[in-house]
Design a protein around this motif. Sequence first.
Motif, short mmCIF file in Angstrom:
data_model
loop_
_atom_site.label_atom_id
_atom_site.label_comp_id
_atom_site.label_asym_id
_atom_site.label_seq_id
_atom_site.Cartn_x
_atom_site.Cartn_y
_atom_site.Cartn_z
N GLU A 119 -25.48 5.73 -5.02
CA GLU A 119 -25.21 4.31 -4.80
C GLU A 119 -23.98 3.83 -5.57
OE1 GLU A 119 -25.50 0.97 -2.79
OE2 GLU A 119 -26.79 2.70 -2.45
N ILE A 120 -23.80 4.31 -6.80
CA ILE A 120 -22.64 3.90 -7.60
C ILE A 120 -21.34 4.38 -6.95
CG2 ILE A 120 -21.47 4.24 -9.83
CD1 ILE A 120 -24.30 4.26 -11.10
N GLN A 121 -21.33 5.60 -6.44
CA GLN A 121 -20.14 6.12 -5.77
C GLN A 121 -19.84 5.33 -4.50
OE1 GLN A 121 -21.46 10.21 -5.51
NE2 GLN A 121 -20.01 10.84 -7.10
N LYS A 122 -20.88 4.96 -3.77
CA LYS A 122 -20.68 4.17 -2.57
C LYS A 122 -20.10 2.80 -2.92
CE LYS A 122 -24.23 6.33 0.28
NZ LYS A 122 -25.50 6.17 0.99
N ARG A 123 -20.59 2.20 -3.99
CA ARG A 123 -20.08 0.90 -4.41
C ARG A 123 -18.62 1.01 -4.83
NH1 ARG A 123 -24.29 -1.66 -8.46
NH2 ARG A 123 -22.80 -3.37 -8.38
N LEU A 124 -18.29 2.08 -5.56
CA LEU A 124 -16.90 2.27 -5.97
C LEU A 124 -16.01 2.44 -4.74
CD1 LEU A 124 -14.63 2.70 -8.01
CD2 LEU A 124 -15.30 5.12 -8.14
N GLN A 125 -16.45 3.23 -3.77
CA GLN A 125 -15.64 3.43 -2.57
C GLN A 125 -15.44 2.12 -1.81
OE1 GLN A 125 -13.84 6.07 -1.57
NE2 GLN A 125 -14.48 6.97 -3.49
N LYS A 126 -16.46 1.28 -1.78
CA LYS A 126 -16.32 -0.02 -1.13
C LYS A 126 -15.34 -0.91 -1.90
CE LYS A 126 -20.66 -0.09 1.36
NZ LYS A 126 -21.94 -0.76 1.57
N CYS A 127 -15.37 -0.83 -3.22
CA CYS A 127 -14.39 -1.57 -4.04
C CYS A 127 -12.98 -1.11 -3.69
CB CYS A 127 -14.61 -1.33 -5.53
SG CYS A 127 -16.01 -2.15 -6.26
N LEU A 128 -12.82 0.19 -3.58
CA LEU A 128 -11.50 0.74 -3.28
C LEU A 128 -11.01 0.30 -1.90
CD1 LEU A 128 -11.86 4.36 -4.69
CD2 LEU A 128 -10.63 2.44 -5.71
N LEU A 129 -11.92 0.18 -0.96
CA LEU A 129 -11.54 -0.27 0.39
C LEU A 129 -11.02 -1.69 0.39
CD1 LEU A 129 -14.39 1.25 2.55
CD2 LEU A 129 -12.00 1.96 2.48
N ALA A 130 -11.43 -2.48 -0.59
CA ALA A 130 -10.98 -3.87 -0.67
C ALA A 130 -9.59 -4.00 -1.28
CB ALA A 130 -11.98 -4.69 -1.49
N LEU A 131 -9.10 -2.93 -1.87
CA LEU A 131 -7.76 -2.95 -2.47
C LEU A 131 -6.69 -2.89 -1.39
CD1 LEU A 131 -8.16 -0.34 -5.36
CD2 LEU A 131 -8.12 -2.83 -5.59
N PRO A 132 -5.51 -3.46 -1.69
CA PRO A 132 -4.37 -3.23 -0.79
C PRO A 132 -4.10 -1.72 -0.68
CG PRO A 132 -3.87 -4.96 -2.36
CD PRO A 132 -5.17 -4.35 -2.79
N GLU A 133 -3.60 -1.31 0.45
CA GLU A 133 -3.40 0.10 0.74
C GLU A 133 -2.67 0.86 -0.36
OE1 GLU A 133 -1.13 1.45 4.42
OE2 GLU A 133 -3.10 0.87 5.16
N LYS A 134 -1.55 0.31 -0.84
CA LYS A 134 -0.76 1.01 -1.85
C LYS A 134 -1.53 1.15 -3.15
CE LYS A 134 3.63 1.29 -4.20
NZ LYS A 134 4.93 0.71 -4.42
N GLN A 135 -2.23 0.09 -3.56
CA GLN A 135 -3.00 0.18 -4.80
C GLN A 135 -4.12 1.21 -4.68
OE1 GLN A 135 -4.37 -3.71 -6.00
NE2 GLN A 135 -2.29 -4.50 -6.17
N ARG A 136 -4.76 1.26 -3.52
CA ARG A 136 -5.82 2.24 -3.30
C ARG A 136 -5.27 3.65 -3.35
NH1 ARG A 136 -8.78 3.42 2.13
NH2 ARG A 136 -7.32 1.86 2.85
N LEU A 137 -4.14 3.86 -2.72
CA LEU A 137 -3.51 5.18 -2.70
C LEU A 137 -3.12 5.62 -4.11
CD1 LEU A 137 -2.46 7.50 -0.96
CD2 LEU A 137 -0.36 6.21 -0.63
N VAL A 138 -2.48 4.73 -4.85
CA VAL A 138 -2.06 5.05 -6.22
C VAL A 138 -3.28 5.32 -7.10
CG1 VAL A 138 -0.90 4.17 -8.29
CG2 VAL A 138 0.15 3.85 -6.05
N PHE A 139 -4.31 4.47 -6.97
CA PHE A 139 -5.52 4.66 -7.76
C PHE A 139 -6.15 6.02 -7.46
CE2 PHE A 139 -10.01 4.47 -8.70
CZ PHE A 139 -10.02 3.94 -9.98
N ASN A 140 -6.31 6.34 -6.19
CA ASN A 140 -6.90 7.63 -5.82
C ASN A 140 -6.12 8.80 -6.39
OD1 ASN A 140 -9.08 6.63 -4.35
ND2 ASN A 140 -7.98 6.65 -2.41
#
Length: 183
Positions: A119-140
């Motif tokens: 559940e925690i990993q799913k929540r984190l992934q959903k948080c990441l989906l809410a980020l702008p594309e570039k921020q998500r890419l850089v974070f990953n």
Amino acid sequence: MQPDDKEILHLAQEAGKPDQALALLMKKYKERLYWHIRKMVIVHEDADDLLQNTFMKAWKSIGKFRGDASLYTWLYRIATNETLNYINKKKEGLLNEDSDMEIMLGNKIETDPLFSGDEIQKRLQKCLLALPEKQRLVFNMKYFEDMTYEQISEILGTSVGALKASYFHAVRKIEAFIKNEVF
């Protein structure tokens, strides 16, 4: 034992054996590239297709590889561009691009039998989906793939300073999401 990049390039360029070079390239980078792509598109089948496209593009142009960047960053650039192009094409078909894409991918996390996160990993992934594309890419790339800012800079063609700012903002947004439990 992992094949050496110089050996792969030698086979592709000097020995004229691009098929053998591709096999070694895939052996060495397939898993890392798959997860890089998967974190962006969420769906296994999409990630698998994009990985195949990445290796096909690499195979077609490996004989012309100049060595301006490392083979590693060159492949990541191809994979990143393929993935971003795919995401942009998907968004074109949606009415409210960003929020519709976020909802669609969020639903995929919940229903994908191949997503094995708790559940925690799913929540984190959903948080990441809410980020702008570039921020998500850089974070990953920074957080999950443990790349240096210099490597990310080579792949994305962005300054180290801009990448640090993107990462900082991504971390702050994720912290705010988790603190406010906005899911």
